[in-house]
Write an enzyme that holds these catalytic residues in place. Structure first.
Site, PDB file in Angstrom:
ATOM      1  N   LEU A 200    -104.625  32.414 -63.231  1.00 21.18           N
ATOM      2  CA  LEU A 200    -106.005  31.978 -62.993  1.00 21.18           C
ATOM      3  C   LEU A 200    -106.967  33.157 -63.123  1.00 21.18           C
ATOM      4  O   LEU A 200    -108.041  33.037 -63.723  1.00 21.18           O
ATOM      5  CB  LEU A 200    -106.127  31.352 -61.592  1.00 21.18           C
ATOM      6  CG  LEU A 200    -107.543  30.974 -61.162  1.00 21.18           C
ATOM      7  CD1 LEU A 200    -108.168  29.952 -62.110  1.00 21.18           C
ATOM      8  CD2 LEU A 200    -107.536  30.433 -59.731  1.00 21.18           C
TER       9      LEU A 200
ATOM     10  N   TYR B 117     -94.079  27.510 -48.806  1.00 20.54           N
ATOM     11  CA  TYR B 117     -95.253  27.979 -49.563  1.00 20.54           C
ATOM     12  C   TYR B 117     -96.516  27.273 -49.050  1.00 20.54           C
ATOM     13  O   TYR B 117     -97.541  27.921 -48.787  1.00 20.54           O
ATOM     14  CB  TYR B 117     -95.041  27.692 -51.051  1.00 20.54           C
ATOM     15  CG  TYR B 117     -96.275  27.796 -51.909  1.00 20.54           C
ATOM     16  CD1 TYR B 117     -96.763  29.036 -52.331  1.00 20.54           C
ATOM     17  CD2 TYR B 117     -96.970  26.648 -52.316  1.00 20.54           C
ATOM     18  CE1 TYR B 117     -97.903  29.123 -53.130  1.00 20.54           C
ATOM     19  CE2 TYR B 117     -98.102  26.731 -53.109  1.00 20.54           C
ATOM     20  CZ  TYR B 117     -98.560  27.969 -53.505  1.00 20.54           C
ATOM     21  OH  TYR B 117     -99.690  28.048 -54.286  1.00 20.54           O
TER      22      TYR B 117
HETATM   23  N1  LIG Z   1     -99.917  27.943 -60.213  1.00 20.16           N
HETATM   24  C1  LIG Z   1    -100.173  26.769 -59.661  1.00 20.16           C
HETATM   25  O1  LIG Z   1     -99.674  25.710 -60.117  1.00 20.16           O
HETATM   26  C2  LIG Z   1    -101.071  26.676 -58.464  1.00 20.16           C
HETATM   27  C3  LIG Z   1    -101.290  25.416 -57.878  1.00 20.16           C
HETATM   28  C4  LIG Z   1    -102.148  25.330 -56.769  1.00 20.16           C
HETATM   29  C5  LIG Z   1    -102.769  26.456 -56.274  1.00 20.16           C
HETATM   30  N2  LIG Z   1    -102.512  27.667 -56.841  1.00 20.16           N
HETATM   31  C6  LIG Z   1    -103.183  28.844 -56.279  1.00 20.16           C
HETATM   32  O2  LIG Z   1    -104.031  29.379 -57.287  1.00 20.16           O
HETATM   33  C7  LIG Z   1    -104.130  30.806 -57.134  1.00 20.16           C
HETATM   34  C8  LIG Z   1    -103.817  31.475 -58.453  1.00 20.16           C
HETATM   35  O3  LIG Z   1    -102.503  31.110 -58.859  1.00 20.16           O
HETATM   36  P1  LIG Z   1    -101.854  31.635 -60.213  1.00 20.16           P
HETATM   37  O4  LIG Z   1    -100.985  30.539 -60.718  1.00 20.16           O
HETATM   38  O5  LIG Z   1    -102.893  32.259 -61.083  1.00 20.16           O
HETATM   39  O6  LIG Z   1    -100.898  32.783 -59.625  1.00 20.16           O
HETATM   40  P2  LIG Z   1    -100.183  34.001 -60.371  1.00 20.16           P
HETATM   41  O7  LIG Z   1    -100.220  33.816 -61.849  1.00 20.16           O
HETATM   42  O8  LIG Z   1     -98.870  34.159 -59.680  1.00 20.16           O
HETATM   43  O9  LIG Z   1    -101.149  35.220 -60.031  1.00 20.16           O
HETATM   44  C9  LIG Z   1    -101.202  35.792 -58.775  1.00 20.16           C
HETATM   45  C10 LIG Z   1    -101.592  37.228 -58.931  1.00 20.16           C
HETATM   46  O10 LIG Z   1    -101.597  37.827 -57.620  1.00 20.16           O
HETATM   47  C11 LIG Z   1    -100.897  39.057 -57.701  1.00 20.16           C
HETATM   48  N3  LIG Z   1    -100.339  39.444 -56.424  1.00 20.16           N
HETATM   49  C12 LIG Z   1     -99.176  39.016 -55.848  1.00 20.16           C
HETATM   50  N4  LIG Z   1     -98.972  39.660 -54.692  1.00 20.16           N
HETATM   51  C13 LIG Z   1    -100.030  40.507 -54.520  1.00 20.16           C
HETATM   52  C14 LIG Z   1    -100.371  41.460 -53.535  1.00 20.16           C
HETATM   53  N5  LIG Z   1     -99.573  41.689 -52.482  1.00 20.16           N
HETATM   54  N6  LIG Z   1    -101.502  42.163 -53.674  1.00 20.16           N
HETATM   55  C15 LIG Z   1    -102.307  41.957 -54.759  1.00 20.16           C
HETATM   56  N7  LIG Z   1    -102.031  41.090 -55.738  1.00 20.16           N
HETATM   57  C16 LIG Z   1    -100.895  40.366 -55.620  1.00 20.16           C
HETATM   58  C17 LIG Z   1     -99.817  38.787 -58.731  1.00 20.16           C
HETATM   59  O11 LIG Z   1     -99.244  39.993 -59.194  1.00 20.16           O
HETATM   60  P3  LIG Z   1     -97.688  39.996 -59.672  1.00 20.16           P
HETATM   61  O12 LIG Z   1     -97.630  39.046 -60.829  1.00 20.16           O
HETATM   62  O13 LIG Z   1     -97.458  41.426 -60.029  1.00 20.16           O
HETATM   63  O14 LIG Z   1     -96.884  39.509 -58.493  1.00 20.16           O
HETATM   64  C18 LIG Z   1    -100.603  38.025 -59.781  1.00 20.16           C
HETATM   65  O15 LIG Z   1    -101.294  38.895 -60.657  1.00 20.16           O
HETATM   66  C19 LIG Z   1    -103.185  31.155 -55.974  1.00 20.16           C
HETATM   67  O16 LIG Z   1    -103.926  31.198 -54.784  1.00 20.16           O
HETATM   68  C20 LIG Z   1    -102.243  29.975 -55.912  1.00 20.16           C
HETATM   69  O17 LIG Z   1    -101.702  29.808 -54.603  1.00 20.16           O
HETATM   70  C21 LIG Z   1    -101.694  27.803 -57.923  1.00 20.16           C
END
Ligand SMILES: NC(=O)c1ccc[n+]([C@@H]2O[C@H](COP(=O)([O-])OP(=O)(O)OC[C@H]3O[C@@H](n4cnc5c(N)ncnc54)[C@H](OP(=O)(O)O)[C@@H]3O)[C@@H](O)[C@H]2O)c1
Length: 289
Positions: free
Chosen positions: A13, A124
């Site tokens: 995202l 989660y």
């Molecule tokens: N994906 C879905 O289907 C989905 C659905 C509903 C809601 N969401 C929410 O939407 C948001 C974005 O999701 P996304 O799919 O874009 O997630 P993502 O691709 O996993 O991205 C999360 C980012 O946060 C970083 N991160 C993890 N641990 C961290 C830490 N301790 N300090 C700083 N950065 C950290 C990750 O780095 P690394 O990659 O190095 O770990 C990654 O760059 C999240 O809040 C998620 O809960 C996602």
């Protein structure tokens, strides 16, 4: 020019939020591991560039792994959210914090509204709910944006998983039909986040694609839209596929509040899929085009 600090700015995202902000002549400031670890108190974060707002896209998002990596999932999703909110209180920054449909148990049988009581089924979901609550309790000028079933160019996602299996020669795919949600393209969500930022609203809002479908229907749409032939997509039940984390059976959102605040309607999931496939190289590879 609005400057927006994005925690998790290198994630799926986060990357599309960067693209949307740049296209709107706003300035994204990407913050992510290893430079910033949100599990650490914000007093320990290195000096950040000046910003006008912060969006927290950082999270522990591996839903099944969260069942076994509980301490880390809680540290990122609850404590990280707490630290982001504390930072924003101290810096007097508005915060948008991203959360999930997995705070719900999926038994309502109708689209979830913001006022519906959460009851997460998996760990989660619990960590994300506690993150929401921490943000609200912090007193930050914060908006919690719940979304669901994301896919985008910059990360692992369901569409890529399906296309990869087809590319590897699979002719028979089994996909669950008893999990229904609104698969949401991260470019569309990023555009919604920018609209919400501009409203200056605080509180809680649901933002996901319009409509809903099961993962089985979504997989069929992927095959249909890419023009791939000779692949059968069969319906399966969650209990037979044995995921470590239980998922809600129906978690689509009512996005009426989002529309009333922004004057915009979230694009439908079919529109999102088409827009995504148009830029996904795997979609071309899978058809051999
Ligand atoms: N994906 C879905 O289907 C989905 C659905 C509903 C809601 N969401 C929410 O939407 C948001 C974005 O999701 P996304 O799919 O874009 O997630 P993502 O691709 O996993 O991205 C999360 C980012 O946060 C970083 N991160 C993890 N641990 C961290 C830490 N301790 N300090 C700083 N950065 C950290 C990750 O780095 P690394 O990659 O190095 O770990 C990654 O760059 C999240 O809040 C998620 O809960 C996602």
């Amino acid at each position: 020019m609005m400057r927006v600090a994005i925690l998790g700015g290198k994630g799926m995202l986060g990357r599309d939020l960067v693209r949307v902000l740049e296209a709107a002549d706003a300035q994204p400031l990407v913050l992510d591991l290893p430079d910033i670890d949100i599990t650490r108190p914000c007093a320990e974060w290195p000096g950040l560039p000046a910003a006008d707002a912060m969006v927290n896209c950082a999270a522990f998002t591996r839903v099944d792994d969260a069942e076994s990596e509980r301490a880390m999932a809680m540290a990122v999703n609850r404590d990280g959210a707490t630290h982001a909110a504390e930072y924003c209180v101290a810096a007097k920054l508005p915060l948008i914090h991203i959360s999930t449909d997995y705070v719900f148990d999926g038994t309502k049988g109708a689209p979830y509204e913001e006022k519906d009581p959460p009851r997460p089924l998996n760990y989660y979901g619990l960590t994300k709910l506690e993150g929401e609550q921490a943000v609200v309790a912090s007193g930050a000028q914060a908006l919690v944006v719940r979304t669901q079933s994301l896919y985008g160019i910059g990360g692992r996602n369901f569409v890529k998983a399906i296309l990869n299996q087809i590319r590897q020669g699979r002719k028979n795919l089994k996909v669950v039909r008893d999990q229904v949600s609104a698969p949401t393209y991260t470019m569309h969500l990023a555009a919604a986040i920018l609209r919400l930022l501009r409203t200056g609203r605080t509180g809680l809002v649901h933002a996901a694609a319009s409509g809903w479908c099961s993962w089985w229907e979504f997989a069929q749409a992927i095959v249909r839209e890419t023009g791939i032939e000779g692949v059968d997509v069969e319906p399966a039940l969650s209990k037979d596929l044995k995921f470590p984390a239980p998922r809600p059976p129906f978690s689509a959102f009512d996005t009426g509040l989002y529309s009333s605040w922004t004057g915009a309607v979230m694009p439908g999931w079919q529109e999102g899929l088409r827009a995504y496939l148009a830029e996904e190289p795997l979609a071309r590879d899978a058809t051999g085009a």
